[in-house]
Design a protein around this motif. Structure first.
Motif, mmCIF file in Angstrom:
data_model
loop_
_atom_site.group_PDB
_atom_site.id
_atom_site.type_symbol
_atom_site.label_atom_id
_atom_site.label_comp_id
_atom_site.label_asym_id
_atom_site.label_seq_id
_atom_site.Cartn_x
_atom_site.Cartn_y
_atom_site.Cartn_z
ATOM 1 N N GLY A 625 127.619 16.891 18.837
ATOM 2 C CA GLY A 625 126.315 15.929 19.557
ATOM 3 C C GLY A 625 125.378 15.503 18.575
ATOM 4 N N GLY A 627 124.496 12.490 17.542
ATOM 5 C CA GLY A 627 123.733 11.203 17.734
ATOM 6 C C GLY A 627 123.962 10.380 16.669
ATOM 7 N N SER A 630 121.248 12.225 12.375
ATOM 8 C CA SER A 630 120.012 12.566 11.552
ATOM 9 C C SER A 630 120.348 13.838 10.814
ATOM 10 N N ASP A 649 130.200 12.548 18.965
ATOM 11 C CA ASP A 649 128.989 12.442 19.829
ATOM 12 C C ASP A 649 129.859 11.444 21.003
ATOM 13 N N LEU A 650 129.305 11.641 22.209
ATOM 14 C CA LEU A 650 129.611 11.072 23.394
ATOM 15 C C LEU A 650 129.296 9.629 23.120
ATOM 16 N N SER A 685 133.759 13.914 23.830
ATOM 17 C CA SER A 685 133.097 14.974 24.506
ATOM 18 C C SER A 685 132.997 16.421 23.705
ATOM 19 N N ILE A 686 131.969 17.016 23.392
ATOM 20 C CA ILE A 686 132.067 18.289 22.872
ATOM 21 C C ILE A 686 132.685 19.454 23.928
ATOM 22 N N LEU A 702 122.512 20.807 17.687
ATOM 23 C CA LEU A 702 120.861 20.808 17.541
ATOM 24 C C LEU A 702 120.488 19.984 18.770
ATOM 25 N N GLU A 703 119.840 20.431 19.479
ATOM 26 C CA GLU A 703 118.926 19.805 20.720
ATOM 27 C C GLU A 703 120.056 18.842 21.492
#
Ligand code: SAH
Ligand code: MG
Length: 849
Positions: A625, A627, A630, A649-650, A685-686, A702-703
């Motif tokens: 994930g 994103g 970052s 990431d999706l 997808s994870i 993370l988050e």
């Protein structure tokens, strides 16, 4: 004594405020500047570097051509401004103009006031009773020797003005806008009014035909052709807002009656705005609130005010209600699982959830005669009462909106759709109240309509969802500033919508906004506009074109040009949107993380990960994930042992951003001391296992889990520890118990007016599906670790683990038990590679060796 004083004040007539006096004298040359003075409270909260603000004070600087003054400080901006103006008045020795005119002045004012009555011509709207005929403007001659009712009688082909009836006022309460129509013969009236609704199919066999459009506007039965006019208002005062009737105002009145119409109108964005799909936070919701919108809608349709009632949750009677509540208050299915495993230990959580005030609301819409029409009992619970009210109102509005936009949908389907969304419809009462109104739109939309469902085939808008691919993005101008609108961010744009004729260069501007703010991802604007904006960064502009929406909408937006547009054929026209992104304010979560913590929480999470990387001498890392990258980006700036980084990431859009940034940084890596030799980004997808990511040294997530449904988060936990089998896995997620601290802190946000403090949202980001307490997170992680033979330790960033309410962001570090060799983790499907490669980089110097 008191009365004497007040009458003395009254004698002076209306007194002007200091600001108004300054304006009278200096007009726009008076320049007010507001300075905010932060009032800081004791910084008693661990983890927050920026102290919590209690209240801000404001000071005002007023610059006039002759002098500048500074006010004292006030809690409200307007008081500071008035104070500055007052000081200026005193310094200038200005005398407030006393309302004591000379005879000549009084005469002039009187003449000005009555001059309005001497107009010769009044623009009015002719509404034919045949719904196939167009609504048009006409001009009434009301010069001196003409009686306006005679003129109206003439236009309606009625012998004399005594046969003209006048409706109640239409539209705003203060206006004199009325419908004028011929007197139908009395016997008719009696026979029709009793069962008019049975005749909506259009088979009224009488000479006097119901004028549906006029009846709909006035909410009374009107027969024959009608004229909408605003007469006898101007004389009140030339200064009063005088509402001219134009074709545009007629279509705006129609638009105002549909569920989202008032929202579009009050945002002055008929061609851009849509009713948002979620009420996320008051500060993010622009325009009238859902509750207000629902009230306006009911008023417009002469229904009773909607009734909101709280459904208490403190003592859920039935177990089904309890479990539903748990699910909805996001303590979840997971609790049920734990409950089973631990023999009911999770009860405590459930009770806590019940105690912490949560609200659930019910809305009822009743007819004038108090018959139920629609009710909605929302299953969702909210921590704030206002959120519960607004969301239940929004739910009803959304359903009504769907109904108004798809009137060719069979009734039964609509009702069953309502059912699926906690909405209960009373079909008979419903059709009785809405039949007339619903038959209006279908016909104005499509004049050659043949088929009629029970509700009539009405479209006020085109089915916008289907059009998403129909958008054509023309060009993007300006440099990529790197600041882009992300889901949950408030984005401010300027735009112009123009009507363009194919093959012609001239454009008719229809609608424009210099500053239009909306929340990305909440469906607050038409799809195409959001799709365009999310491809831009701040300062970039673009154009796109779409097919025309309904003519009603075009005419409602068209202003002056409505008259000539109504007469022209629009078949070869399309709409062109020119959009520029002016500002983006990040989602509340990101703003809080940056403003309240130093370094920002995201940086602290990276530092936490770096410490673990170096401690475990990891050389390969996968970021689940990732994103827009970052973590991966910041990793390049740290000295670590990592050689290969992979992100999954999706969201393709995020991955493309990540690729851009990483590519830039890696290709200029001569400046960097990075040990990284390879970087890969996958789309997938994870919760799916991909063999290429098996057995990495370290995995980070993370988050992310709070952005997945809870069952998916649990699935991810199982997949990652059973199949991906990283040596170390770091999972972070918000600590729900920390939210009250964040909510108490005012986030610096210049656009917010201090008077309406941004209300905290339910979760930190509206995309969050849940936020766990420490106990919930611990249970999840502990249980997971046990099942997959991992150890787990708890930590966090922001705040302290030892002090209530713990870290702002909680972290679990899983370590594969050394007794369990990598081999013990089977690669379930060795060949499965469901992820799609999006971007790959290898250090050519490194790999050449
Ligand atoms: N880890 C990043 C991004 C967090 S935002 C950071 O700390 O900045 C959450 C991200 O999770 C989003 O980019 C979203 O696309 C992604 N996500 C949510 N569900 C996912 C899933 N099932 N598989 C992969 N990514 C997912
Ligand atoms: Mg998040």
């Amino acid at each position: 004594m008191g009365t004497q004083e007040s009458s003395a004040v009254a004698m002076k007539g209306p007194t002007l405020t200091p600001k108004a006096l300054i304006y009278q004298k200096f007009g726009t040359k008076a320049c007010y500047r507001i300075e905010e003075i932060l009032q800081l409270a004791d910084n008693d909260c661990l983890g927050l570097v920026i102290p919590q603000q209690t209240n801000s004070l404001y000071r005002c600087y007023l610059d006039l051509p002759e002098l500048s003054v500074t006010s004292d400080t006030f809690p409200r901006k307007k008081d500071a401004e008035q104070s500055a103006a007052k000081i200026a008045i005193e310094k200038l020795g200005m005398q407030p103009t006393i309302n004591n005119p000379t005879p000549q002045e009084a005469w002039n004012e009187l003449v000005a006031r009555v001059s309005g009555v001497f107009t010769d011509e009044i623009e009015a709207i002719h509404i034919p009773c045949s719904i196939e005929e167009h609504v048009e403007t006409l001009t009434l001659d009301v010069s001196d020797n003409q009686y306006y009712l005679d003129e109206i009688a003439k236009k309606l082909n009625v012998a004399d003005s005594s046969q003209i009836l006048v409706s109640r006022t239409v539209g705003k309460a203060s206006s004199e806008m009325k419908l004028y129509f011929p007197n139908p013969e009395a016997p008719f009236l009696a026979s029709i009014s009793s069962d008019i609704h049975a005749n909506v199919e259009g088979n009224i066999k009488m000479e006097q035909i119901l004028n549906k459009r006029a009846s709909y506007l006035s909410c009374q039965n009107i027969y024959g052709d009608a004229i909408l006019a605003n007469i006898g208002y101007k004389w009140k005062s030339p200064d009063l807002f005088y509402e001219d009737i134009s074709l545009c105002s007629y279509y705006r009145m129609l638009l105002n009656k549909v569920p989202d119409g008032h929202y579009k109108l009050s945002r002055e964005a008929i061609l851009a705005a849509e009713l948002p799909t979620a009420f996320t936070a008051r500060s993010n919701w622009k325009g009238p609130t859902p509750r207000d919108l629902l009230c306006v809608f009911c008023r417009q349709h002469r229904l009773s005010e909607p009734i909101f009632s709280v459904r208490s949750l403190s003592s859920p009677e039935t177990s089904s209600e309890l479990s539903e509540m748990c699910k909805k208050s996001k303590s979840s299915r997971l609790n049920e699982e734990i409950e089973m495993a631990d023999g009911g230990a999770a009860d405590d959580i459930d009770k806590d959830m019940g105690k912490s005030d949560t609200f659930r609301y019910e809305v009822k819409i009743l007819s004038r005669s108090q018959e139920p029409i629609v009710d909605c009992s929302l299953a969702d619970t909210y921590r704030k009462e206002n959120d519960a009210i607004q969301n239940s109102a929004l739910k009803v509005l959304a359903w009504l909106n769907k109904l108004f936009k798809q009137l060719d949908m069979p009734m039964e389907k609509l009702f069953s759709f309502g059912h699926a969304h906690d909405i209960n419809v009373y079909p008979l009462n419903f059709s009785r109240e809405f039949a007339t109104c619903l038959s209006i739109y279908g016909v104005t939309q499509n004049y050659s309509l043949k088929r009629c469902s029970s509700l009539g085939s009405l479209y006020i808008n085109q089915p916008h969802i289907k059009q998403e691919n129909g958008m054509i993005l023309l060009n993007i101008e300006g440099q990529d500033s790197g600041v882009f609108p992300s889901p949950g961010s408030l984005t401010c744009i300027s735009y112009v919508v123009a009507l363009v004729r194919k093959g012609q260069s001239s454009k008719d501007p229809l609608e424009s906004n210099d500053e239009f703010e909306f929340e990305i991802g909440a469906g607050a604007v038409i799809n195409q506009l959001e799709a365009c904006v999310t491809q831009l960064s701040v300062n970039q502009a673009a154009q796109f074109i779409i097919e025309l929406p309904s003519k009603d909408l075009i005419l409602a937006a068209a202003g002056e040009s409505a008259k000539h547009l109504s007469q022209s054929n629009l078949w070869n026209c399309y709409l062109e949107y020119t959009v520029k992104v002016l500002r983006v304010s990040e989602p509340l979560e990101d703003r809080m993380e940056k403003a309240l913590f130093s370094p920002p929480l995201s940086k602290q999470r990276v530092q936490f990960a770096v410490a673990h990387i170096n401690e475990s001498h990891a050389t390969t890392l996968v970021d689940f994930g990732c994103g827009s990258g970052s973590l991966l980006e910041l990793l390049l700036e740290h000295t670590t042992t990592i050689e290969k980084i992979v992100g999954v990431d999706l969201s393709r859009k995020s991955l493309i951003r990540a690729a851009k940034i990483l590519h830039q940084k890696l290709s200029s890596n001569s400046l960097m001391q990075t040990s990284i030799r390879a970087a890969v980004l996958y789309n997938g997808s994870i919760t799916d296992f991909d063999a290429r990511l098996y057995g990495f040294d370290i995995g980070t997530c993370l988050e992310v889990i709070e952005h997945m449904e809870e069952d998916q988060a649990c699935l991810f936990g199982d997949v990652v520890l059973s199949s991906f089998c990283p040596n170390v896995l770091i999972v972070s997620t918000p600590n729900y118990e920390y939210n009250p601290i964040l909510n108490r802190s005012t986030i610096p946000n210049k656009e917010d007016d201090s008077e309406e403090k941004s209300a905290p949202c339910k979760f930190r980001n509206h995309d969050h599906k849940f936020e766990w307490t420490r106990e919930q997170f611990n249970r999840w992680a502990t249980d997971l670790a046990v099942r997959h033979n991992y150890s787990v330790e708890f930590s966090g960033v922001g705040g302290s683990g030892d002090v209530e309410p713990g870290f702002a962001s909680q972290i679990a570090v899983f370590g594969r038990n050394s007794s369990c060799k990598a081999g013990k983790c089977w690669k379930m499907e060795e060949s499965s590679q469901p992820y799609e490669l999006v971007w790959e980089w290898t250090d050519s110097s490194g790999s050449a060796l």
